[in-house]
Motif scaffolding. Sequence first.
Motif, short mmCIF file in Angstrom:
data_model
loop_
_atom_site.label_atom_id
_atom_site.label_comp_id
_atom_site.label_asym_id
_atom_site.label_seq_id
_atom_site.Cartn_x
_atom_site.Cartn_y
_atom_site.Cartn_z
N GLY A 112 -1.71 -2.57 27.56
CA GLY A 112 -2.13 -1.20 27.86
C GLY A 112 -0.98 -0.24 27.58
N ASP A 113 -1.30 0.97 27.19
CA ASP A 113 -0.26 1.91 26.78
C ASP A 113 0.22 2.79 27.92
N ASP A 114 -0.64 3.02 28.92
CA ASP A 114 -0.26 3.87 30.04
C ASP A 114 -1.28 3.64 31.16
N TYR A 115 -1.03 4.22 32.32
CA TYR A 115 -1.99 4.09 33.42
C TYR A 115 -1.88 5.32 34.31
N VAL A 116 -2.97 5.64 35.00
CA VAL A 116 -2.95 6.60 36.08
C VAL A 116 -3.61 5.95 37.29
N THR A 117 -3.16 6.34 38.46
CA THR A 117 -3.70 5.74 39.68
C THR A 117 -4.74 6.66 40.30
N LYS A 118 -5.78 6.06 40.86
CA LYS A 118 -6.81 6.82 41.57
C LYS A 118 -6.33 7.12 42.98
N PRO A 119 -6.61 8.31 43.51
CA PRO A 119 -7.19 9.47 42.82
C PRO A 119 -6.16 10.14 41.93
N PHE A 120 -6.61 10.79 40.86
CA PHE A 120 -5.71 11.42 39.92
C PHE A 120 -6.22 12.82 39.62
N SER A 121 -5.36 13.65 39.02
CA SER A 121 -5.79 14.98 38.60
C SER A 121 -6.28 14.89 37.16
N LEU A 122 -7.31 15.65 36.85
CA LEU A 122 -7.83 15.67 35.49
C LEU A 122 -6.77 16.18 34.51
N GLU A 123 -5.97 17.18 34.96
CA GLU A 123 -4.93 17.72 34.09
C GLU A 123 -3.93 16.64 33.70
N GLU A 124 -3.56 15.79 34.68
CA GLU A 124 -2.61 14.72 34.38
C GLU A 124 -3.20 13.73 33.39
N LEU A 125 -4.45 13.33 33.61
CA LEU A 125 -5.07 12.36 32.72
C LEU A 125 -5.17 12.90 31.30
N VAL A 126 -5.59 14.16 31.15
CA VAL A 126 -5.69 14.74 29.81
C VAL A 126 -4.31 14.81 29.15
N ALA A 127 -3.30 15.18 29.92
CA ALA A 127 -1.94 15.26 29.37
C ALA A 127 -1.46 13.88 28.91
N ARG A 128 -1.75 12.85 29.70
CA ARG A 128 -1.36 11.49 29.32
C ARG A 128 -2.06 11.07 28.02
N LEU A 129 -3.36 11.38 27.92
CA LEU A 129 -4.11 11.03 26.71
C LEU A 129 -3.55 11.76 25.49
N ARG A 130 -3.25 13.04 25.66
CA ARG A 130 -2.68 13.79 24.54
C ARG A 130 -1.37 13.15 24.07
N GLY A 131 -0.56 12.73 25.02
CA GLY A 131 0.69 12.07 24.67
C GLY A 131 0.47 10.77 23.92
N LEU A 132 -0.50 9.96 24.40
CA LEU A 132 -0.81 8.70 23.72
C LEU A 132 -1.29 8.94 22.30
N LEU A 133 -2.16 9.92 22.13
CA LEU A 133 -2.72 10.21 20.81
C LEU A 133 -1.63 10.67 19.85
N ARG A 134 -0.74 11.50 20.34
CA ARG A 134 0.35 11.96 19.47
C ARG A 134 1.27 10.81 19.07
N ARG A 135 1.61 9.97 20.05
CA ARG A 135 2.53 8.87 19.76
C ARG A 135 1.90 7.86 18.81
N SER A 136 0.59 7.70 18.91
CA SER A 136 -0.09 6.71 18.07
C SER A 136 -0.31 7.21 16.65
N GLY A 137 -0.11 8.53 16.44
CA GLY A 137 -0.34 9.09 15.11
C GLY A 137 -1.81 9.26 14.79
N MET A 138 -2.69 9.12 15.81
CA MET A 138 -4.13 9.23 15.58
C MET A 138 -4.58 10.67 15.53
N ALA A 139 -3.73 11.60 15.97
CA ALA A 139 -4.16 12.99 16.06
C ALA A 139 -3.10 13.91 15.51
N ALA A 140 -3.53 15.08 15.11
CA ALA A 140 -2.62 16.10 14.59
C ALA A 140 -2.85 17.39 15.33
N ALA A 141 -1.77 17.99 15.84
CA ALA A 141 -1.91 19.32 16.45
C ALA A 141 -1.94 20.36 15.35
#
Length: 243
Positions: A112-141
């Motif tokens: 697994g690349d990252d994790y968040v613990t329940k309960p979590f904030s939606l803002e944190e989860l979205v930020a973590r996903l954005r970071g994963l996508l950027r690091r993986s090269g799957m997305a372009a800003a």
Amino acid sequence: MSTMNEAAPLRRADGSAIRVLVVDDESTLADLLSLALRYEGWEVRTAADGSSAVRAAREFRPDAVVLDVMLPDLDGLEVLRRMRSDTPDVPVLFLTARDAVEDRVAGLTAGGDDYVTKPFSLEELVARLRGLLRRSGMAAARQGSELVVGDLVLDEDSHEVRRGDDLVELTATEFELLRYLMRNPKRVLSKPQILDRVWHYDFGGQSNVVELYVSYLRKKIDTGRPPMIHTVRGAGYVLKPGV
């Protein structure tokens, strides 16, 4: 949820929407996550158990997966193993219980690349996903201050707009409306949403204002060219590349 979409929108390298698979057997949580991710302009599919998650991953080909460790049939680690046999590079963000330290360790150890613990904030989860996508090269800003949809280019710093080689002169309100449409390409935006984001007041019989300014934009953006601004009857407006 108003702060979630303030950062530069992530897209696939080809300009299409990021795809995220959400796997959780709590339907309320899955629905909430889907809403937050769609607000980012991403395409979302959900699965409520491990077997359907594996099937969905094969069909949907997600760019990232949000995966609960505890599922009613297969556990998240087994789902990860099966997904990775088909798509070895897909980033996976695990959801774990706050006190389940062993789950977090096992998830990261299993790949697994990252994790968040329940309960979590939606803002944190979205930020973590954005970071994963950027690091993986799957997305372009978006590059610099430019928003680009097809042959339409809007520079947020200089306030210049071009359609192909032609400079388009817009008023301040027309510019804000076009910017909102271009930040949400291929997404249907309702008149209340547009009023709230461009004019900053609630919907109250003012739909004619939106209609009027959309007509102004169409004359400047679409006249004599393949149309980019489309009306979706009963739903709102959508901007997508002209064909």
